[in-house]
Scaffold this active site. Structure first.
Site, PDB file in Angstrom:
ATOM      1  N   CYS A 141      46.651  27.293  41.986  1.00  0.00           N
ATOM      2  CA  CYS A 141      45.530  27.530  42.907  1.00  0.00           C
ATOM      3  C   CYS A 141      46.058  28.093  44.226  1.00  0.00           C
ATOM      4  O   CYS A 141      45.517  29.067  44.751  1.00  0.00           O
ATOM      5  CB  CYS A 141      44.765  26.226  43.134  1.00  0.00           C
ATOM      6  N   CYS A 142      47.144  27.481  44.752  1.00  0.00           N
ATOM      7  CA  CYS A 142      47.748  28.014  45.982  1.00  0.00           C
ATOM      8  C   CYS A 142      48.235  29.446  45.752  1.00  0.00           C
ATOM      9  O   CYS A 142      48.170  30.280  46.661  1.00  0.00           O
ATOM     10  CB  CYS A 142      48.921  27.142  46.431  1.00  0.00           C
ATOM     11  N   CYS A 224      43.504  23.245  53.173  1.00  0.00           N
ATOM     12  CA  CYS A 224      42.184  23.346  52.562  1.00  0.00           C
ATOM     13  C   CYS A 224      41.501  21.977  52.575  1.00  0.00           C
ATOM     14  O   CYS A 224      42.164  20.937  52.480  1.00  0.00           O
ATOM     15  CB  CYS A 224      42.329  23.829  51.124  1.00  0.00           C
ATOM     16  N   CYS A 252      53.001  24.760  49.626  1.00  0.00           N
ATOM     17  CA  CYS A 252      52.046  25.596  48.892  1.00  0.00           C
ATOM     18  C   CYS A 252      52.710  26.846  48.351  1.00  0.00           C
ATOM     19  O   CYS A 252      52.098  27.615  47.632  1.00  0.00           O
ATOM     20  CB  CYS A 252      50.884  25.983  49.802  1.00  0.00           C
TER      21      CYS A 252
HETATM   22  S1  SF4 Z   1      45.581  23.833  49.340  1.00  0.00           S
HETATM   23 FE1  SF4 Z   1      43.889  25.329  48.961  1.00  0.00          FE
HETATM   24  S2  SF4 Z   1      44.862  26.900  47.747  1.00  0.00           S
HETATM   25 FE2  SF4 Z   1      46.199  25.105  47.603  1.00  0.00          FE
HETATM   26  S3  SF4 Z   1      45.484  23.893  45.831  1.00  0.00           S
HETATM   27 FE3  SF4 Z   1      44.317  23.131  47.579  1.00  0.00          FE
HETATM   28  S4  SF4 Z   1      42.427  24.361  47.542  1.00  0.00           S
HETATM   29 FE4  SF4 Z   1      43.914  25.460  46.297  1.00  0.00          FE
END
Ligand code: SF4
Length: 259
Positions: A141-142, A224, A252
């Site tokens: 996701c990151c 996030c 991340c």
């Molecule tokens: S920090 Fe943001 S980009 Fe990373 S996993 Fe969480 S929601 Fe996804």
């Protein structure tokens, strides 16, 4: 604890956002901000930046440290491009801060968004909150929401500036002022690496720098919304980031060194 007793107990002071501005602290902050400004000006000279097609850029994530650098750069009209990543999952308070920063400094920020198709594919395959399911999915996701936009933001640059501090986490211990970012193929400058959290907040208070309202609610490190929580007194400042993971995995990908 009984709710009535708990309601009577005064809320603990948030030491991070309420530093006692002693003469010694003011002097330390003055010396360190002067040194950071020298480093930024040397970087401008070395990398030949200008504000419109700059080879030197600052990645602003709107944390307290990044607000110090934002203030140093924009208050001194340094020709350094200030950019940010909007992952699409930021807290409302961060979006408020973006608007406040633009109004305060009279400057538009360069904001990069994830590729819409990549986000759609990821969410359809793994779910809207897949980051809770495994470290791999969290990193994926990151990757989609941060790493790919960062690569675009850094394309064509010679160097980038970050607000990282060595004391922030085990993954950042020993962080140098300058290093080569081999993953992105450019130089990386960390002007605040030797700053303490107290010095960061003292700078913000002394210079009346805008900051994220979540910091007043015991969020020392903000990313996030679904991946950030408040911390308890005595917890590590990064404990609220990806709190369900081990400390060693908590990056991340934006600032991971290649071994
Ligand atoms: S920090 Fe943001 S980009 Fe990373 S996993 Fe969480 S929601 Fe996804």
């Amino acid at each position: 604890m009984n709710a009535a007793v708990s309601a009577l107990r005064p809320a603990p002071a948030n030491a991070a956002t309420q530093p006692a501005l002693t003469d010694a602290l003011r002097a330390a902050v003055g010396a360190k901000s002067a040194a950071a400004l020298v480093l930024l000006r040397e970087a401008v000279a070395e990398f030949g930046a200008n504000a419109t097609n700059g080879k030197l850029a600052f990645a602003n994530s709107f944390g307290a440290e990044d607000m110090v650098l934002t203030d140093l750069i924009l208050s001194n009209a340094l020709p350094i491009t200030v950019f940010s990543l909007d992952t699409g999952r930021l807290p409302a308070e961060t979006y408020s801060l973006i608007g406040e920063v633009e109004r305060h400094y009279g400057s538009k920020l360069e904001i990069y968004f994830p590729d819409a198709g990549a986000v759609e594919t990821f969410v359809r395959s793994h779910g809207i909150n897949a980051f809770y399911d495994s470290v791999e999915l969290r990193k994926a996701c990151c990757g989609v929401r941060k790493m790919e936009p960062l690569r675009r933001a850094l394309a064509g640059r010679k160097a980038w500036i970050t607000g990282l501090r060595a004391a922030q986490s085990v993954t950042r211990a020993g962080l140098p002022v300058r290093e080569t970012d081999t993953a992105n193929g450019l130089e990386k400058l960390n002007p605040l690496t030797d700053w303490t959290e107290t010095e960061v907040w003292a700078y913000i208070r002394i210079n009346e720098v805008p900051y994220n309202a979540l910091h007043d609610q015991f969020y020392p490190s903000i990313g996030c919304a679904p991946c950030t929580r408040a911390i308890a007194l005595g917890e590590d400042v990064r404990a609220g980031r990806w709190w369900w993971e081990n400390p060693e995995t908590k990056e991340c990908g934006l600032h991971v060194k290649e071994s």
